[in-house]
Motif scaffolding. Structure first.
Motif, PDB file in Angstrom:
ATOM      1  N   ASP A  13       2.184  -6.878   6.929  1.00  0.00           N
ATOM      2  CA  ASP A  13       1.784  -5.650   7.616  1.00  0.00           C
ATOM      3  C   ASP A  13       2.841  -4.577   7.406  1.00  0.00           C
ATOM      4  OD1 ASP A  13      -0.666  -6.610   8.886  1.00  0.00           O
ATOM      5  OD2 ASP A  13       0.654  -7.884  10.068  1.00  0.00           O
ATOM      6  N   TYR A  14       2.383  -3.372   7.104  1.00  0.00           N
ATOM      7  CA  TYR A  14       3.270  -2.250   6.831  1.00  0.00           C
ATOM      8  C   TYR A  14       2.949  -1.095   7.787  1.00  0.00           C
ATOM      9  CZ  TYR A  14       4.469  -4.385   2.310  1.00  0.00           C
ATOM     10  OH  TYR A  14       4.915  -5.229   1.325  1.00  0.00           O
ATOM     11  N   ILE A  15       3.890  -0.188   7.898  1.00  0.00           N
ATOM     12  CA  ILE A  15       3.658   1.036   8.648  1.00  0.00           C
ATOM     13  C   ILE A  15       4.260   2.190   7.854  1.00  0.00           C
ATOM     14  CG2 ILE A  15       5.781   0.880  10.037  1.00  0.00           C
ATOM     15  CD1 ILE A  15       3.971   1.874  12.427  1.00  0.00           C
ATOM     16  N   ALA A  16       3.607   3.351   7.921  1.00  0.00           N
ATOM     17  CA  ALA A  16       4.068   4.495   7.135  1.00  0.00           C
ATOM     18  C   ALA A  16       3.706   5.794   7.831  1.00  0.00           C
ATOM     19  CB  ALA A  16       3.448   4.472   5.736  1.00  0.00           C
ATOM     20  N   ILE A  17       4.433   6.838   7.472  1.00  0.00           N
ATOM     21  CA  ILE A  17       4.062   8.196   7.861  1.00  0.00           C
ATOM     22  C   ILE A  17       3.510   8.869   6.615  1.00  0.00           C
ATOM     23  CG2 ILE A  17       4.822  10.394   8.814  1.00  0.00           C
ATOM     24  CD1 ILE A  17       7.185   8.891  10.079  1.00  0.00           C
ATOM     25  N   VAL A  18       2.321   9.451   6.736  1.00  0.00           N
ATOM     26  CA  VAL A  18       1.696  10.086   5.577  1.00  0.00           C
ATOM     27  C   VAL A  18       1.517  11.573   5.840  1.00  0.00           C
ATOM     28  CG1 VAL A  18       0.475   7.962   5.005  1.00  0.00           C
ATOM     29  CG2 VAL A  18      -0.700   9.710   6.354  1.00  0.00           C
ATOM     30  N   HIS A  19       1.434  12.328   4.769  1.00  0.00           N
ATOM     31  CA  HIS A  19       1.129  13.748   4.869  1.00  0.00           C
ATOM     32  C   HIS A  19      -0.339  13.922   5.248  1.00  0.00           C
ATOM     33  CE1 HIS A  19       4.809  15.580   3.285  1.00  0.00           C
ATOM     34  NE2 HIS A  19       4.884  14.561   2.456  1.00  0.00           N
ATOM     35  N   GLY A  20      -0.614  14.871   6.121  1.00  0.00           N
ATOM     36  CA  GLY A  20      -1.980  15.155   6.510  1.00  0.00           C
ATOM     37  C   GLY A  20      -2.396  14.374   7.753  1.00  0.00           C
ATOM     38  N   GLU A  21      -3.483  14.796   8.357  1.00  0.00           N
ATOM     39  CA  GLU A  21      -4.011  14.151   9.559  1.00  0.00           C
ATOM     40  C   GLU A  21      -5.268  13.367   9.189  1.00  0.00           C
ATOM     41  OE1 GLU A  21      -4.231  16.952  12.846  1.00  0.00           O
ATOM     42  OE2 GLU A  21      -2.584  18.090  11.961  1.00  0.00           O
ATOM     43  N   LEU A  47       0.852   8.650  11.542  1.00  0.00           N
ATOM     44  CA  LEU A  47       1.494   7.335  11.509  1.00  0.00           C
ATOM     45  C   LEU A  47       0.397   6.300  11.306  1.00  0.00           C
ATOM     46  CD1 LEU A  47       4.196   5.731  11.948  1.00  0.00           C
ATOM     47  CD2 LEU A  47       3.516   5.564  14.366  1.00  0.00           C
ATOM     48  N   VAL A  48       0.508   5.512  10.233  1.00  0.00           N
ATOM     49  CA  VAL A  48      -0.573   4.604   9.842  1.00  0.00           C
ATOM     50  C   VAL A  48      -0.027   3.199   9.623  1.00  0.00           C
ATOM     51  CG1 VAL A  48      -2.494   4.277   8.227  1.00  0.00           C
ATOM     52  CG2 VAL A  48      -1.565   6.566   8.588  1.00  0.00           C
ATOM     53  N   SER A  49      -0.774   2.191  10.086  1.00  0.00           N
ATOM     54  CA  SER A  49      -0.419   0.796   9.792  1.00  0.00           C
ATOM     55  C   SER A  49      -1.345   0.261   8.708  1.00  0.00           C
ATOM     56  CB  SER A  49      -0.505  -0.071  11.050  1.00  0.00           C
ATOM     57  OG  SER A  49      -1.823  -0.082  11.567  1.00  0.00           O
ATOM     58  N   PHE A  50      -0.839  -0.707   7.933  1.00  0.00           N
ATOM     59  CA  PHE A  50      -1.581  -1.242   6.796  1.00  0.00           C
ATOM     60  C   PHE A  50      -1.523  -2.762   6.790  1.00  0.00           C
ATOM     61  CE2 PHE A  50       0.190   2.852   5.619  1.00  0.00           C
ATOM     62  CZ  PHE A  50      -0.877   3.527   5.041  1.00  0.00           C
ATOM     63  N   LYS A  51      -2.599  -3.359   6.316  1.00  0.00           N
ATOM     64  CA  LYS A  51      -2.624  -4.791   6.033  1.00  0.00           C
ATOM     65  C   LYS A  51      -3.102  -4.960   4.600  1.00  0.00           C
ATOM     66  CE  LYS A  51      -3.823  -7.587   9.291  1.00  0.00           C
ATOM     67  NZ  LYS A  51      -2.562  -8.342   9.523  1.00  0.00           N
ATOM     68  N   LEU A  52      -2.292  -5.652   3.799  1.00  0.00           N
ATOM     69  CA  LEU A  52      -2.629  -5.822   2.383  1.00  0.00           C
ATOM     70  C   LEU A  52      -3.516  -7.040   2.173  1.00  0.00           C
ATOM     71  CD1 LEU A  52       0.772  -5.112   0.589  1.00  0.00           C
ATOM     72  CD2 LEU A  52      -1.142  -3.562   0.951  1.00  0.00           C
ATOM     73  N   GLU A  53      -4.597  -6.833   1.438  1.00  0.00           N
ATOM     74  CA  GLU A  53      -5.433  -7.967   1.025  1.00  0.00           C
ATOM     75  C   GLU A  53      -5.006  -8.448  -0.361  1.00  0.00           C
ATOM     76  OE1 GLU A  53     -10.153  -8.689   0.274  1.00  0.00           O
ATOM     77  OE2 GLU A  53      -9.570  -7.660   2.121  1.00  0.00           O
ATOM     78  N   THR A  54      -4.452  -7.518  -1.139  1.00  0.00           N
ATOM     79  CA  THR A  54      -3.896  -7.849  -2.455  1.00  0.00           C
ATOM     80  C   THR A  54      -2.474  -7.300  -2.492  1.00  0.00           C
ATOM     81  OG1 THR A  54      -4.847  -5.805  -3.332  1.00  0.00           O
ATOM     82  CG2 THR A  54      -6.130  -7.829  -3.643  1.00  0.00           C
ATOM     83  N   GLY A  55      -1.734  -7.648  -3.535  1.00  0.00           N
ATOM     84  CA  GLY A  55      -0.340  -7.222  -3.603  1.00  0.00           C
ATOM     85  C   GLY A  55       0.015  -6.586  -4.923  1.00  0.00           C
ATOM     86  N   ARG A  56      -0.648  -5.484  -5.257  1.00  0.00           N
ATOM     87  CA  ARG A  56      -0.377  -4.815  -6.524  1.00  0.00           C
ATOM     88  C   ARG A  56       0.874  -3.935  -6.423  1.00  0.00           C
ATOM     89  NH1 ARG A  56      -3.102  -8.678  -7.906  1.00  0.00           N
ATOM     90  NH2 ARG A  56      -5.358  -8.555  -7.668  1.00  0.00           N
ATOM     91  N   THR A  57       1.483  -3.660  -7.563  1.00  0.00           N
ATOM     92  CA  THR A  57       2.656  -2.804  -7.613  1.00  0.00           C
ATOM     93  C   THR A  57       2.348  -1.430  -7.028  1.00  0.00           C
ATOM     94  OG1 THR A  57       3.451  -3.935  -9.603  1.00  0.00           O
ATOM     95  CG2 THR A  57       4.362  -1.755  -9.149  1.00  0.00           C
ATOM     96  N   HIS A  58       3.161  -0.981  -6.058  1.00  0.00           N
ATOM     97  CA  HIS A  58       3.040   0.337  -5.432  1.00  0.00           C
ATOM     98  C   HIS A  58       1.685   0.526  -4.725  1.00  0.00           C
ATOM     99  CE1 HIS A  58       5.992   2.030  -8.721  1.00  0.00           C
ATOM    100  NE2 HIS A  58       6.548   1.091  -7.960  1.00  0.00           N
ATOM    101  N   GLN A  59       1.047  -0.567  -4.305  1.00  0.00           N
ATOM    102  CA  GLN A  59      -0.343  -0.488  -3.849  1.00  0.00           C
ATOM    103  C   GLN A  59      -0.591   0.539  -2.747  1.00  0.00           C
ATOM    104  OE1 GLN A  59      -2.577  -4.153  -3.420  1.00  0.00           O
ATOM    105  NE2 GLN A  59      -3.495  -3.438  -1.515  1.00  0.00           N
ATOM    106  N   ILE A  60       0.152   0.461  -1.644  1.00  0.00           N
ATOM    107  CA  ILE A  60      -0.080   1.391  -0.537  1.00  0.00           C
ATOM    108  C   ILE A  60       0.188   2.822  -0.985  1.00  0.00           C
ATOM    109  CG2 ILE A  60       0.718   2.111   1.749  1.00  0.00           C
ATOM    110  CD1 ILE A  60       1.303  -0.838   2.350  1.00  0.00           C
ATOM    111  N   ARG A  61       1.260   3.014  -1.728  1.00  0.00           N
ATOM    112  CA  ARG A  61       1.644   4.355  -2.168  1.00  0.00           C
ATOM    113  C   ARG A  61       0.560   4.967  -3.064  1.00  0.00           C
ATOM    114  NH1 ARG A  61       7.204   2.944  -4.851  1.00  0.00           N
ATOM    115  NH2 ARG A  61       7.338   5.215  -5.153  1.00  0.00           N
ATOM    116  N   VAL A  62       0.033   4.163  -3.995  1.00  0.00           N
ATOM    117  CA  VAL A  62      -1.003   4.648  -4.916  1.00  0.00           C
ATOM    118  C   VAL A  62      -2.299   4.922  -4.169  1.00  0.00           C
ATOM    119  CG1 VAL A  62      -2.445   4.013  -6.886  1.00  0.00           C
ATOM    120  CG2 VAL A  62      -0.003   3.531  -6.936  1.00  0.00           C
ATOM    121  N   HIS A  63      -2.693   3.995  -3.289  1.00  0.00           N
ATOM    122  CA  HIS A  63      -3.948   4.173  -2.560  1.00  0.00           C
ATOM    123  C   HIS A  63      -3.914   5.389  -1.641  1.00  0.00           C
ATOM    124  CE1 HIS A  63      -6.016  -0.041  -2.960  1.00  0.00           C
ATOM    125  NE2 HIS A  63      -6.232   0.754  -3.986  1.00  0.00           N
ATOM    126  N   MET A  64      -2.781   5.630  -0.982  1.00  0.00           N
ATOM    127  CA  MET A  64      -2.715   6.786  -0.087  1.00  0.00           C
ATOM    128  C   MET A  64      -2.698   8.100  -0.867  1.00  0.00           C
ATOM    129  SD  MET A  64      -3.199   5.398   2.691  1.00  0.00           S
ATOM    130  CE  MET A  64      -3.137   6.858   3.737  1.00  0.00           C
TER     131      MET A  64
END
Length: 304
Positions: A169-177, A224-241
């Protein structure tokens, strides 16, 4: 020293030297070609040329490839922040800026160097440069990462990662609402054809990638967003967001925004890791507290 020779063909005439060489071989990035040119290791008709040289039909190109020096991982006292440790596994709260294992440009001060200093034994399945490493998190991502002290544990955790019984599980701050309270991004990820250092959502030479997200708190212009990964690709959360238009604050590769918040570091944190212990078969969850700069960012945004 290995040498590669090319004869420029008619259909390549007028193109830049670096572009032609990149097209000839997938092993060469434009940056690598420039490096070899700077070192005087690429000759055209026995002369050193610049990367923007326009090739001519019949030009003889010779590339000298220097022998690669073997990297060695050695112990370093890096004062690791240990969340949990026993005879089989060790869970670390990785700080921002630490690379997981040695590689080109990062020969030392990696997590592996610190593990070799702290641990008597590590699993050997991933070789001498990645002992104990079963998964990675990015250099500027902080938080939970598990390493294995023996091959039994390594095989067990690897299997859990593969069959998705080990959850992250990850947490991040992203640009935009973000307008949605929760959602799933199901978009394949592969290497960016224009920049080999980046990944992108693509259907070419890509692998399935699934990220689940939930909004935790909204601020003015940020979420502020939390994430749960189903797969583990390189830079996955960063690319998807980036793909859905809400890039991670402070992301040096995928966020083109330029705000004061971006100067404080990449706001992506691996906050928890759940696995089944390879020896006791107990389900265990480990948590890493938010780093100070991340907590300060949240408080700053609440102040808006």
């Amino acid at each position: 020293m290995e040498k590669i020779n090319y004869i420029i063909e008619e259909n390549e005439v007028g193109n830049r030297l670096d572009k032609v060489l990149c097209a000839r071989s997938e092993d060469f990035s434009r940056a690598r070609i420039q490096q070899l040119l700077d070192q005087g290791l690429i000759h055209v008709n026995d002369e050193i040329k610049k990367n923007n040289y326009k090739v001519r039909c019949g030009d003889e190109v010779e590339i000298e490839i220097p022998e690669v020096k073997e990297l060695e991982a050695f112990p370093q006292d890096l004062n690791l922040d240990i969340i949990y440790e026993d005879e089989d596994i060790i869970v670390i709260n990785k700080p921002k800026g630490m690379v997981v294992h040695p590689g080109a440009g990062n020969p030392d001060h990696t997590l592996v160097n610190g593990l070799l200093y702290h641990c008597k034994d590590l699993s050997g399945i991933n070789g001498v440069l990645r002992p104990g490493i079963v998964h990675r998190i990015d250099k500027d991502t902080t938080g939970c990462i598990v390493a294995c002290k023996n091959d039994m544990a390594h095989e067990a955790i690897s299997k859990q990662l593969s069959n998705k019984t080990c959850t992250r599980d990850y947490i991040a701050i992203v640009h935009g609402e973000l307008p949605h309270e929760y959602g799933t991004i199901d978009a394949p990820i592969g290497r960016d054809s224009r920049d080999r250092q980046k990944m992108t959502v693509t259907d070419k030479n890509a692998r399935d990638a699934v990220t689940h997200f939930r909004v935790e708190e909204r601020f003015k212009g940020f979420t502020l967003v939390s994430f749960k990964l189903e797969t583990g690709r390189t830079h996955q959360i960063r690319v998807h967001m980036q793909y859905i238009g809400f890039p991670i604050v402070g992301d040096p590769k995928y966020s083109l925004r330029n705000t004061r918040q971006d100067t404080q570091g990449q706001a992506l944190h691996a906050q928890s890791l759940t696995l089944v212990h390879p020896r006791t078969h107990e389900t265990m969850t480990f948590e890493a507290p938010l780093p100070d700069y991340f907590k300060a960012l949240i408080e700053e945004m609440r102040g808006y």
